[in-house]
Scaffold this motif. Structure first.
Motif, PDB file in Angstrom:
ATOM      1  N   ILE A   6      96.303 -19.980  29.936  1.00 54.50           N
ATOM      2  CA  ILE A   6      96.762 -21.195  29.266  1.00 54.50           C
ATOM      3  C   ILE A   6      96.588 -21.123  27.758  1.00 54.50           C
ATOM      4  O   ILE A   6      97.483 -21.486  26.996  1.00 54.50           O
ATOM      5  N   ILE A   7      95.424 -20.656  27.320  1.00 56.35           N
ATOM      6  CA  ILE A   7      95.248 -20.581  25.863  1.00 56.35           C
ATOM      7  C   ILE A   7      95.614 -19.192  25.337  1.00 56.35           C
ATOM      8  O   ILE A   7      95.307 -18.839  24.193  1.00 56.35           O
ATOM      9  N   LYS A   8      96.278 -18.410  26.185  1.00 59.13           N
ATOM     10  CA  LYS A   8      96.863 -17.128  25.787  1.00 59.13           C
ATOM     11  C   LYS A   8      95.900 -16.215  25.026  1.00 59.13           C
ATOM     12  O   LYS A   8      96.170 -15.790  23.898  1.00 59.13           O
ATOM     13  N   THR A   9      94.777 -15.936  25.648  1.00 61.96           N
ATOM     14  CA  THR A   9      93.853 -14.998  25.024  1.00 61.96           C
ATOM     15  C   THR A   9      93.541 -13.899  26.023  1.00 61.96           C
ATOM     16  O   THR A   9      93.524 -14.128  27.231  1.00 61.96           O
ATOM     17  N   GLU A  10      93.340 -12.681  25.507  1.00 58.29           N
ATOM     18  CA  GLU A  10      93.028 -11.575  26.420  1.00 58.29           C
ATOM     19  C   GLU A  10      91.517 -11.431  26.558  1.00 58.29           C
ATOM     20  O   GLU A  10      90.987 -11.163  27.623  1.00 58.29           O
ATOM     21  N   LYS A  11      90.831 -11.586  25.429  1.00 57.57           N
ATOM     22  CA  LYS A  11      89.388 -11.336  25.473  1.00 57.57           C
ATOM     23  C   LYS A  11      88.667 -12.373  26.316  1.00 57.57           C
ATOM     24  O   LYS A  11      89.083 -13.532  26.397  1.00 57.57           O
ATOM     25  N   GLN A  12      87.585 -11.944  26.956  1.00 56.26           N
ATOM     26  CA  GLN A  12      86.906 -12.874  27.845  1.00 56.26           C
ATOM     27  C   GLN A  12      85.979 -13.808  27.072  1.00 56.26           C
ATOM     28  O   GLN A  12      85.295 -13.405  26.136  1.00 56.26           O
ATOM     29  N   ILE A  13      85.986 -15.060  27.502  1.00 56.55           N
ATOM     30  CA  ILE A  13      85.251 -16.110  26.816  1.00 56.55           C
ATOM     31  C   ILE A  13      83.882 -16.255  27.467  1.00 56.55           C
ATOM     32  O   ILE A  13      83.774 -16.216  28.686  1.00 56.55           O
ATOM     33  N   PRO A  14      82.819 -16.426  26.662  1.00 57.53           N
ATOM     34  CA  PRO A  14      81.478 -16.620  27.244  1.00 57.53           C
ATOM     35  C   PRO A  14      81.468 -17.794  28.221  1.00 57.53           C
ATOM     36  O   PRO A  14      82.163 -18.793  27.996  1.00 57.53           O
ATOM     37  N   LEU A  15      80.665 -17.673  29.264  1.00 57.81           N
ATOM     38  CA  LEU A  15      80.671 -18.651  30.357  1.00 57.81           C
ATOM     39  C   LEU A  15      80.506 -20.099  29.893  1.00 57.81           C
ATOM     40  O   LEU A  15      81.232 -20.993  30.341  1.00 57.81           O
ATOM     41  N   ALA A  16      79.554 -20.329  28.981  1.00 56.77           N
ATOM     42  CA  ALA A  16      79.296 -21.705  28.538  1.00 56.77           C
ATOM     43  C   ALA A  16      80.526 -22.285  27.833  1.00 56.77           C
ATOM     44  O   ALA A  16      81.011 -23.365  28.197  1.00 56.77           O
ATOM     45  N   SER A  17      81.053 -21.559  26.858  1.00 58.00           N
ATOM     46  CA  SER A  17      82.233 -22.040  26.139  1.00 58.00           C
ATOM     47  C   SER A  17      83.406 -22.199  27.096  1.00 58.00           C
ATOM     48  O   SER A  17      84.158 -23.166  27.027  1.00 58.00           O
ATOM     49  N   ARG A  18      83.525 -21.246  27.992  1.00 63.35           N
ATOM     50  CA  ARG A  18      84.645 -21.291  28.933  1.00 63.35           C
ATOM     51  C   ARG A  18      84.596 -22.561  29.766  1.00 63.35           C
ATOM     52  O   ARG A  18      85.623 -23.188  30.036  1.00 63.35           O
ATOM     53  N   THR A  19      83.400 -22.964  30.158  1.00 63.29           N
ATOM     54  CA  THR A  19      83.257 -24.168  30.959  1.00 63.29           C
ATOM     55  C   THR A  19      83.735 -25.397  30.195  1.00 63.29           C
ATOM     56  O   THR A  19      84.466 -26.239  30.729  1.00 63.29           O
ATOM     57  N   LEU A  20      83.320 -25.483  28.933  1.00 63.79           N
ATOM     58  CA  LEU A  20      83.694 -26.651  28.136  1.00 63.79           C
ATOM     59  C   LEU A  20      85.201 -26.675  27.874  1.00 63.79           C
ATOM     60  O   LEU A  20      85.838 -27.738  27.945  1.00 63.79           O
ATOM     61  N   ILE A  21      85.766 -25.503  27.600  1.00 65.85           N
ATOM     62  CA  ILE A  21      87.219 -25.422  27.406  1.00 65.85           C
ATOM     63  C   ILE A  21      87.939 -25.811  28.697  1.00 65.85           C
ATOM     64  O   ILE A  21      88.900 -26.590  28.692  1.00 65.85           O
ATOM     65  N   HIS A  22      87.405 -25.291  29.784  1.00 61.14           N
ATOM     66  CA  HIS A  22      87.970 -25.578  31.098  1.00 61.14           C
ATOM     67  C   HIS A  22      88.034 -27.093  31.350  1.00 61.14           C
ATOM     68  O   HIS A  22      89.056 -27.634  31.792  1.00 61.14           O
ATOM     69  N   LEU A  23      86.951 -27.756  31.058  1.00 62.95           N
ATOM     70  CA  LEU A  23      86.899 -29.202  31.251  1.00 62.95           C
ATOM     71  C   LEU A  23      87.925 -29.920  30.378  1.00 62.95           C
ATOM     72  O   LEU A  23      88.576 -30.866  30.824  1.00 62.95           O
ATOM     73  N   SER A  24      88.078 -29.451  29.163  1.00 61.26           N
ATOM     74  CA  SER A  24      89.075 -30.065  28.282  1.00 61.26           C
ATOM     75  C   SER A  24      90.479 -29.889  28.839  1.00 61.26           C
ATOM     76  O   SER A  24      91.291 -30.830  28.830  1.00 61.26           O
ATOM     77  N   LEU A  25      90.750 -28.692  29.316  1.00 58.80           N
ATOM     78  CA  LEU A  25      92.083 -28.424  29.864  1.00 58.80           C
ATOM     79  C   LEU A  25      92.362 -29.281  31.091  1.00 58.80           C
ATOM     80  O   LEU A  25      93.454 -29.834  31.241  1.00 58.80           O
ATOM     81  N   VAL A  26      91.358 -29.392  31.958  1.00 58.11           N
ATOM     82  CA  VAL A  26      91.529 -30.201  33.168  1.00 58.11           C
ATOM     83  C   VAL A  26      91.773 -31.655  32.798  1.00 58.11           C
ATOM     84  O   VAL A  26      92.686 -32.303  33.317  1.00 58.11           O
TER      85      VAL A  26
END
Lengths: 148, 148
Positions: A6-26
């Motif tokens: 969705i945010i068109k990135t290849e590099k993997q995002i750290p778990l904590a940040s990923r969770t917060l981004i995930h929540l925003s997207l949802v």
DNA sequence: TTACAACAATTGTATATACAAATGTATGAT
DNA sequence: ATCATACATTTGTATATACAATTGTTGTAA
């Protein structure tokens, strides 16, 4: 929902940040689907929210601060939100006789009728959003969200 | 976070609705804490987001549609968002020489410096938000959010 | 009873966001 | 070369939201 796609990135995002981004997207998705469901009825999600609170009052009028307390996303201008609902004829407002600083806001019959129609649309939106979830999933998710 | 306490209702909410409300409340909290963390730096969450994307470009300029694709919450006016960042001196913008319809947006040295400071504040905000979560919690939460 | 603080809502102003229309540029068909 | 279309961004306009200041009302201490 694939965060990286969705945010068109290849590099993997750290778990904590990923969770917060995930929540925003949802939340964006929830918001979009619900707003779309309400569009034909000409009300915003916030306005729908207020109508539901008023219905829950079962005849007892609510004042502005009560509405503010009970809204899911508190917004800093309930006066103008109620103004809009009055224009649509869905609620009415009068000065509280026992305490003239307060106002008494009630849902009208027209408002109740409109709200019943909105309920169908919202029910559909809800099912659409949660179609992949089991009851157990939802229970686990709620438990995790409680940790916030 | 106690949903019923926050929206001040006694009656129990059906599991599905409760989940969606819960997500909204959590997102509000995330938003509030992050916005507060960024306030001393004078940028909005969206602006911070754009600065981070530009840093990730490592010198390669981004055009508007790229930014739009990569933003967490797509908003419908990236032009004006970039305008604000230009005013602050954090990015610059020039017409793309190979295709004059496009623009090339770069983060400035000043922007990178400011962003580094913001990183600290955001790291703190993140820890504050997720202090009750174990790694396993976060993994489970991410898996559940994927179902949306 | 008056003066003052607290309360409840409203108003003003700035900023943010959504959506449609307009501008300027490039591309491809004839 | 000309025209129609698609593309990328910008601009206009309406609405939404955040925050501070203001208005009017009530309660209370002197």
């Amino acid at each position: 929902m694939n965060v990286e796609k969705i945010i068109k990135t290849e590099k993997q995002i750290p778990l904590a940040s990923r969770t917060l981004i995930h929540l925003s997207l949802v939340e964006s998705k929830i918001n979009e689907i619900m707003t779309t469901a309400l569009k034909p009825h000409g009300v915003s999600l916030q306005q729908f929210n207020v109508l539901r609170i008023l219905r829950g009052q079962k005849g007892r009028p609510a004042n502005l601060s009560t509405l503010n307390e009970r809204m899911v996303t508190k917004m800093s201008n309930t006066t103008r939100l109620v103004d809009k609902l009055i224009l649509k004829g869905y609620v009415d407002r009068m000065v509280c006789p026992s305490n003239r600083r307060k106002v008494e806001i009630n849902i009208t019959v027209q408002g109740e009728t409109a709200l019943t129609e909105m309920d169908f649309a919202m029910k559909e939106a809800e099912e659409k959003l949660l179609k992949n979830f089991t009851v157990e999933d939802l229970t686990t998710l709620n438990a995790l969200l409680d940790k916030f």
